[in-house]
Write a protein that holds these residues in place. Sequence first.
Motif, mmCIF file in Angstrom:
data_model
loop_
_atom_site.group_PDB
_atom_site.id
_atom_site.type_symbol
_atom_site.label_atom_id
_atom_site.label_comp_id
_atom_site.label_asym_id
_atom_site.label_seq_id
_atom_site.Cartn_x
_atom_site.Cartn_y
_atom_site.Cartn_z
ATOM 1 N N SER A 96 0.837 -1.212 0.000
ATOM 2 C CA SER A 96 0.000 0.000 0.000
ATOM 3 C C SER A 96 0.863 1.251 0.000
ATOM 4 O O SER A 96 0.506 2.268 -0.610
ATOM 5 C CB SER A 96 -0.968 0.006 1.183
ATOM 6 N N GLU A 99 2.036 1.751 -3.556
ATOM 7 C CA GLU A 99 0.926 2.288 -4.337
ATOM 8 C C GLU A 99 0.741 3.782 -4.050
ATOM 9 O O GLU A 99 0.531 4.591 -4.960
ATOM 10 C CB GLU A 99 -0.346 1.514 -3.987
ATOM 11 N N ASN A 102 3.403 5.877 -5.758
ATOM 12 C CA ASN A 102 3.086 6.031 -7.179
ATOM 13 C C ASN A 102 2.021 7.104 -7.393
ATOM 14 O O ASN A 102 2.118 7.912 -8.320
ATOM 15 C CB ASN A 102 2.650 4.692 -7.777
#
Length: 133
Positions: A96, A99, A102
């Motif tokens: 997570s 992510e 990103n």
Amino acid sequence: MSIKKFSSTNTLNELYLDERCTLNKVLRIIGKRWVSEILVLIKQDVCRFSYLKECLNGISDNVLSNVLNELVKADFIEKQIFNEVPLKVEYNITASGLELVNVMHELCNWGKKHIPYEVRIQPTRRNAHTELQ
């Protein structure tokens, strides 16, 4: 350190907004000073406290420790303690957290595209005020 008064209007408004929009919770976490830099460094495999401290000019041990603990609590990074002498601790990014990094890169790219360069490079008010003195 002052304790936040639960019944204050500000606290109640914060709780109300958190209930209405998860984005407010996310921004409250990633909008804190040093969070984005620490996440990016850990993603780049800077995983020891002392290395993070070296890379983050001006951060205190206490602030770095607090931010790392918040990121562990939010499950963006993992803390691994090795039973060695001296004690060895490493931080690694979670799925997570990766992510999120990103998404933060995408937000940064959006800012570069939509916020004029002149606005992006303006100093903060505090720095501008200091320079005037």
